[in-house]
Design an enzyme around this catalytic site. Structure first.
Site, PDB file in Angstrom:
ATOM      1  N   SER A 185       0.795  -1.231   0.000  1.00 19.28           N
ATOM      2  CA  SER A 185       0.000   0.000   0.000  1.00 19.28           C
ATOM      3  C   SER A 185       0.826   1.278   0.000  1.00 19.28           C
ATOM      4  O   SER A 185       0.329   2.327  -0.382  1.00 19.28           O
ATOM      5  CB  SER A 185      -0.944   0.005   1.202  1.00 19.28           C
ATOM      6  OG  SER A 185      -0.209  -0.113   2.397  1.00 19.28           O
ATOM      7  N   HIS A 213      -5.212  -4.180  -2.292  1.00 18.12           N
ATOM      8  CA  HIS A 213      -4.955  -3.180  -3.338  1.00 18.12           C
ATOM      9  C   HIS A 213      -4.847  -3.808  -4.720  1.00 18.12           C
ATOM     10  O   HIS A 213      -4.570  -3.104  -5.687  1.00 18.12           O
ATOM     11  CB  HIS A 213      -3.669  -2.411  -3.024  1.00 18.12           C
ATOM     12  CG  HIS A 213      -3.788  -1.550  -1.813  1.00 18.12           C
ATOM     13  ND1 HIS A 213      -4.261  -0.257  -1.850  1.00 18.12           N
ATOM     14  CD2 HIS A 213      -3.537  -1.817  -0.503  1.00 18.12           C
ATOM     15  CE1 HIS A 213      -4.269   0.241  -0.631  1.00 18.12           C
ATOM     16  NE2 HIS A 213      -3.831  -0.687   0.212  1.00 18.12           N
ATOM     17  N   LYS A 244     -11.851  -0.474  -1.457  1.00 11.93           N
ATOM     18  CA  LYS A 244     -10.985   0.131  -2.479  1.00 11.93           C
ATOM     19  C   LYS A 244     -11.637  -0.041  -3.853  1.00 11.93           C
ATOM     20  O   LYS A 244     -12.494   0.753  -4.211  1.00 11.93           O
ATOM     21  CB  LYS A 244      -9.581  -0.477  -2.367  1.00 11.93           C
ATOM     22  CG  LYS A 244      -9.059  -0.280  -0.925  1.00 11.93           C
ATOM     23  CD  LYS A 244      -7.656  -0.643  -0.707  1.00 11.93           C
ATOM     24  CE  LYS A 244      -7.309  -0.748   0.766  1.00 11.93           C
ATOM     25  NZ  LYS A 244      -7.520   0.439   1.574  1.00 11.93           N
TER      26      LYS A 244
END
Ligand code: PMP
Length: 396
Positions: A185, A213, A244
């Site tokens: 990240s 991610h 996300k």
């Protein structure tokens, strides 16, 4: 006041920030205009620090699904699934995720943070050993602490270091769980997952990949780094988040091990917190469907990410090791980082600032995250803002 004495270092850090005239922490988005725009300090601002990778937060299907769920099922579940019951939507989302990953089962948690806490607390007890990449997210570290396993850190993305430490465990490798992330990240780099999976198989350990991610971002079908690296069969557990690329809030663990189901009964972070609300479940299901049906979103995300990475590289900024939707800019010191961050905001660009000790190598970072929702004009504007600030800094 004694109980508050421990906060003194925070008071001092906040004071230092206040004296510099920059408040990076309490940025208020006064109005959210779109997945990539908000009003900040009364200024129209491009958001380049959101993790909204596919730009689905304003997707009409996701919004309609959420609104319908509120109307039909109410605003919240008001309790945990164990104590207060499961909604049909929870089961449907778990089935959607199992179908997406092509695995036997999934468990939905209330956030991605809670997913790591819940899985690791239940899975890795005092008799087990965890080998974790040094750059893993705080939720992974906290989950390890809650479970009580022996924790061994290996150097970031260093497979030789991992193997050396695994070898030393002897027969304990059958109780060993390796923890890595798909895309890290802070710097946006990928784990060398094919090599890690080979080492895991050689020693008979288990492997968990946090794809927070990377789901929606990597792999031909968006299933993350395990798909991209062709090692899905060697990954025992995938952990991820809805916050996300799926644009909502929540987390999950997916696995082919039938024992995954038992984690529900052994996981305090699953048992003792309220389950996701109906609107969250509904918008997440719609976002997952959009992610599967619209691979062009991933293409657009990568076009934007490469454009920014390349643009900043050409300007001479020191970046993370590879192009990625997370574009990290390493700066020499805190003053430089604060000045660039403030300048960007004045140019109508919001990015994240990360200061040591939260950064991997103790240098301050500005962290951009790109979105499929950014138009090419917005990406150009971000590049131009960096360029003009760089020129000003060079001239002074
Ligand atoms: N894992 C990783 C790698 C993350 O970066 C994050 C959040 N930044 C989380 C887990 C936690 O996810 P959530 O925000 O859904 O709690």
């Amino acid at each position: 006041m004694a109980i508050f004495d421990k906060f003194q270092h925070i008071v001092e850090a906040l004071q230092e920030l206040a004296e510099s005239g920059v408040d990076t922490i309490n940025v208020v988005m006064e109005q959210i205009i779109s997945p990539t725009e908000a009003m900040i300090n009364g200024r129209h601002t491009i958001l380049a620090g959101t993790n909204n990778y596919l730009g689905l937060t304003f997707d009409p299907d996701c919004i309609d699904a959420a609104c319908k769920a509120v109307h039909d099922q109410g605003t919240g579940t008001t309790g945990s699934r164990m104590a207060n019951g499961t909604y049909a939507g929870h089961v449907a989302l778990e089935n959607d995720l199992a179908d997406f990953f092509g695995c036997r089962g999934t468990i939905v948690f209330s956030t991605g943070y809670v997913a790591n806490l819940g899985v690791l607390a239940a899975l890795a007890g005092p008799e087990d050993v965890i080998l974790l990449d040094a750059d893993c997210h705080a939720s992974i570290y906290d989950g390890c602490r809650l479970g009580g396993a022996d924790v061994i850190r290996f150097r970031h993305n260093d497979v030789n270091d991992l193997e050396k430490r695994l070898k030393r465990l002897g027969e304990r490798t059958e109780n060993a769980l390796i923890l890595v992330e798909g895309i890290y990240s802070m710097l946006g780099d990928r784990a060398p997952l094919a090599d890690i999976a080979a080492v895991k198989n050689k020693y008979g350990a288990y492997l968990l990949v946090d794809e927070a991610h990377s789901v929606g971002v990597l792999g031909e079908n968006g299933r993350g780094l395990a798909e991209e690296a062709g090692v899905e069969d060697s990954v025992d557990f995938i952990v991820g988040t809805f916050s996300k690329s799926l644009g909502s809030i929540g987390g999950y663990c997916a696995s082919n091990h039938p024992e995954l189901e038992l984690i529900r009964y052994a996981s305090r972070p699953y048992i003792f917190t309220a389950s996701p609300s109906p609107s969250i479940i509904a918008s997440t299901r719609a976002a997952l469907a959009a992610m599967r049906a619209r691979p062009e979103l991933r293409q657009r995300l990568w076009d934007n990410a490469r454009r920014l990475y390349q643009g900043l590289q050409e300007m001479g900024f020191v970046l993370g090791p590879e192009p990625s939707p997370i574009v990290a800019i390493r700066l020499g010191n805190k003053a430089e980082a604060l000045s660039l961050w403030t300048g960007l905001l004045e140019h109508g660009v919001y990015v994240n600032m990360v200061l040591p000790p939260a950064t991997p190598d103790n240098f301050p970072l500005l962290r951009c995250s790109m979105s499929a929702g950014h138009s090419s004009e917005q990406v150009e504007h971000i590049c131009e803002a960096f360029d003009s600030l760089r020129k000003v800094a060079q001239a002074s």
